[in-house]
Motif scaffolding. Structure first.
Motif, PDB file in Angstrom:
ATOM      1  N   THR A 284       0.823  -1.209   0.000  1.00  0.00           N
ATOM      2  CA  THR A 284       0.000   0.000   0.000  1.00  0.00           C
ATOM      3  C   THR A 284       0.860   1.262   0.000  1.00  0.00           C
ATOM      4  N   ALA A 285       2.096   1.160   0.504  1.00  0.00           N
ATOM      5  CA  ALA A 285       2.997   2.307   0.446  1.00  0.00           C
ATOM      6  C   ALA A 285       3.232   2.684  -1.016  1.00  0.00           C
ATOM      7  N   PRO A 286       3.235   3.970  -1.338  1.00  0.00           N
ATOM      8  CA  PRO A 286       3.343   4.360  -2.748  1.00  0.00           C
ATOM      9  C   PRO A 286       4.669   4.006  -3.394  1.00  0.00           C
ATOM     10  N   SER A 287       5.750   3.918  -2.614  1.00  0.00           N
ATOM     11  CA  SER A 287       7.050   3.599  -3.188  1.00  0.00           C
ATOM     12  C   SER A 287       8.028   3.285  -2.066  1.00  0.00           C
ATOM     13  N   ALA A 290       9.159   6.516  -0.561  1.00  0.00           N
ATOM     14  CA  ALA A 290       8.243   7.081   0.435  1.00  0.00           C
ATOM     15  C   ALA A 290       8.415   6.403   1.787  1.00  0.00           C
ATOM     16  N   ASP A 644      -9.235  -2.721  -3.018  1.00  0.00           N
ATOM     17  CA  ASP A 644      -7.982  -2.101  -2.610  1.00  0.00           C
ATOM     18  C   ASP A 644      -8.069  -1.737  -1.134  1.00  0.00           C
ATOM     19  N   ASP A 656      -8.423   9.821   3.501  1.00  0.00           N
ATOM     20  CA  ASP A 656      -7.155   9.148   3.751  1.00  0.00           C
ATOM     21  C   ASP A 656      -6.738   9.351   5.211  1.00  0.00           C
TER      22      ASP A 656
END
Length: 669
Positions: A284-287, A290, A644, A656
């Motif tokens: 779930t972490a964008p990258s 990040a 998701d 969020d």
């Protein structure tokens, strides 16, 4: 006698028939399961009809039933009751499981059929499942050429063997590292029931008249907060931090370094710069960037807080502080600053009351659940207990098993496993187990839990609820089958109910007098909740950043000195505070070298952002109410990975997650 794994169990909820399962059943059942699933896949690829969702994806979801049954039972057994016979089976079967997975994911005919399934017209869950199958096959190497796939098979086989060997060596070394003491005087500071448990442990280990302090998996050992003898604390600490580091047959460092190198090579084959990049690609972490940014932002404040705490502790000690002094003087300072003595709370935390009047009570108030113990149903070990779980309307939800005591054959730590996963497609409801490692008292004595053990019990039951509440069609999406950096979120939320007023008033009663834990004590415990967060956050970040260092090696790298590598990694990450070692060092970091959390130990704090935000929602929405429970269950806990996970959070929360509640909780705001 016929092999009990070859047919579905006839017991309630398809609970494995543990009273019929013998060690000799596992290997034949595995082999039968491998053959059955490969035959089923052969039928899918040989189907002359054009590929569609039903004849390809649904058929895959239905395949491998025998393998699922035996693997679920065996994997829990190999962690919870790892006898010599089970370890021998595990050593044999680990590479076979890796080979079987490759035989599926590297099957070119099957992959082509997956790609040919039309996505048009599919509802949301089937469309997500189709996309997930394509992603998983690609991530497993389905698009590699023949030479690369052959190399990938070699890497997967060796990694499975090394991981199994790491786990088995660590279990042996943890048992061998238990601290054996000659007199009760050396245990001064421990409560009487802990001393009795240490005496019973020594007796069971063949040392009558002596005392044995067994180790739990993390670096910090609970007794170090209470032992008044500084020399004994030092011995206990050094035994803990040196697990896996000592020369000899149970050294784990060579295995860790070899696994890290092989994982780097595997990631390169699949087109990634590092294993960490590969492992975080579907989270779930964008990258990965990040993740690193958030951890780096937390590291500086955490270490500053830890150093400030150390100054207070050294003033209390009156001498230079050492790592084995930290927990002892932290408790002294907590008592002086907040009038809180966590050890004095143990008489109020008797295991059965914690379970029935705490954990189960909270689940009843919040979700309407009812629990009925089923002594007629057998667990995999005599100490395992079984409860049937009912919804508010009386309908059966599933089974919950509890295995709470430590033993030489059980791996350290605490965990939840599933024996049967909920699936509308297969008509199954969940059967889940919680494992803890609570020292077993002598016969006739109550089982009293430490404050941290109560937290752990609530935490693991949060995982159990995630499995039990699953309401999905396809087994791939069931329960806790979500990204690693999301799976800890529901379990962390469940910790909040431990000290919730209605809950703690119901279960926290003195095991002798029945007196309720006074509200003023609970208030002081709550007020003291940020004390020690500098230590807690720093030791956690030390382990997390060490994990990422091991899994950021370039391909072709060999670490010749793992201990030196560990020290350098902590220095470069800014968390090399000698008084606060990582929560897990390389020698006993089972999560990442034998537990599925490689490059994912960051998941706990990533999930805690969602958790802390959710706790704020519960508090502002009325707390422990059925309406709140229904909302959390319906929008999030029941969804598994069928949508998701972050969208499920948004559906529940309306937005969020925000970071501020986490910073406030950890004293970093």
């Amino acid at each position: 006698m016929s092999n009990p794994f070859l047919e579905p169990s006839t017991l309630p909820y398809q609970l494995p028939p543990f009273d019929r399962i013998e060690d000799g059943h596992y290997l034949p059942a595995f082999e039968a399961g491998f053959a059955e699933q490969l035959a089923e896949i052969g039928a899918i690829t040989a189907n002359p009809e054009p590929a569609d969702f039903e004849n390809t994806i649904t058929a895959l979801e239905r395949s491998g039933q025998v393998l699922q049954r035996v693997a679920a039972a065996f994997h829990n057994r190999s962690s919870a009751d790892s006898t010599a016979a089970i370890q021998e089976i595990e050593t044999h079967i680990a590479p076979r499981l890796a080979e079987h997975s490759d035989n599926i994911h590297l099957n070119r005919a099957l992959f082509e059929r997956l790609k040919a399934v039309p996505a048009d017209g599919l509802d949301a869950e089937p469309a997500r499942l189709l996309a997930e199958y394509r992603r998983r096959f690609t991530a497993a190497g389905a698009e590699l050429d023949d030479a690369a796939q052959a190399r990938l098979r070699e890497l997967n086989a060796e990694l499975s063997e090394l991981s199994t060997e790491y786990q088995q060596r660590l279990l042996r070394d943890t048992n061998a590292s238990a601290l054996l003491l000659d007199t009760a005087a050396e245990l001064d500071g421990l409560p009487a029931d802990d001393i009795a448990a240490a005496e019973a442990a020594a007796e069971a280990a063949g040392h009558p008249g002596r005392y044995l302090l067994t180790l739990i998996l993390p670096t910090s050992q609970p007794a170090m907060a209470l032992l008044t003898d500084r020399a004994v604390r030092r011995r206990l600490y050094e035994l803990s931090v040196n697990r896996g580091f000592r020369e000899g047959p149970d050294n784990t460092l060579e295995l860790a370094a070899r696994m890290a190198a092989l994982r780097a090579d595997r990631a390169a084959l699949l087109g990634f710069d590092t294993y960490a990049a590969a492992a975080t690609d579907d989270q779930t972490a964008p990258s990965l960037g990040a993740i690193r940014e958030r951890l780096a932002a937390l590291a500086g404040p955490a270490v500053r807080n830890a150093r400030a705490e150390a100054a207070e502790l050294e003033a209390d000690a009156g001498h230079p502080l050492e790592p084995w002094d930290w927990a002892f003087h932290s408790e002294r300072v907590r008592r002086s600053k907040y009038d809180v003595d966590l050890a004095a709370l143990r008489p109020y935390f008797e295991l059965d009351r914690v379970l029935k009047d705490g954990i189960f009570f909270a689940a009843g108030q919040l979700y309407g659940l009812r629990f009925t113990e089923r002594p007629d149903l057998t667990g995999y070990h005599p100490e395992v207990r079984v409860w049937e779980v009912f919804n508010e309307d009386g309908s059966g939800l599933g089974l919950f098993l509890g295995d709470y005591y430590t033993r030489d054959t059980k791996n350290g730590g605490a965990w939840m496993n599933s024996f049967v996963e909920q699936s509308a497609l297969q008509g199954t409801r969940a059967v889940v187990v919680n494992n803890l490692n609570i020292p077993k008292p002598p016969p006739g004595e109550p089982t009293l839990l430490s404050f941290d053990e109560v937290v752990t019990a609530f935490h693991e039951f949060g995982h159990a609820l995630h499995g039990l509440f699953s309401n999905v069609t396809y087994p791939t999406f069931s329960g806790t089958s979500v990204p690693r950096d999301f799976v800890e979120y529901p379990s962390q939320v469940n910790e909040m109910w431990m000290l919730w007023p209605e809950v703690v008033a119901n279960y926290a009663r003195h095991h002798e007098t029945g007196e309720a834990l006074p509200q003023e004590v609970i208030d002081r415990v709550t007020a003291a909740s940020t004390w020690g967060e500098g230590f807690a956050t720093t030791e956690y970040l030390g382990a997390t950043l060490l994990d990422l260092a091991w899994h950021s090696l370039p391909p072709g790298t060999t670490v010749e000195d793992p201990a030196a590598f560990e020290q350098q990694a902590l220095q470069e990450a800014g968390v090399d505070f000698a008084l606060v070692p990582p929560r897990y060092r390389t020698g006993y970091f089972k999560h990442i070298f034998a537990g599925g959390y490689a490059a994912a130990y960051y998941a706990y704090i990533w999930s805690e952002v969602l958790d802390a935000d959710t706790v704020e929602w519960f508090k502002s929405s009325g707390g422990l109410t059925r309406a709140n429970g229904d909302t959390f269950r319906t929008e999030l806990l029941s969804r598994g990975n069928s949508i998701d996970p972050l969208q499920a959070f948004r559906n529940f929360r309306g937005r969020d997650a925000e970071l501020e509640p986490l910073l406030k909780r950890r004293g970093l705001a």
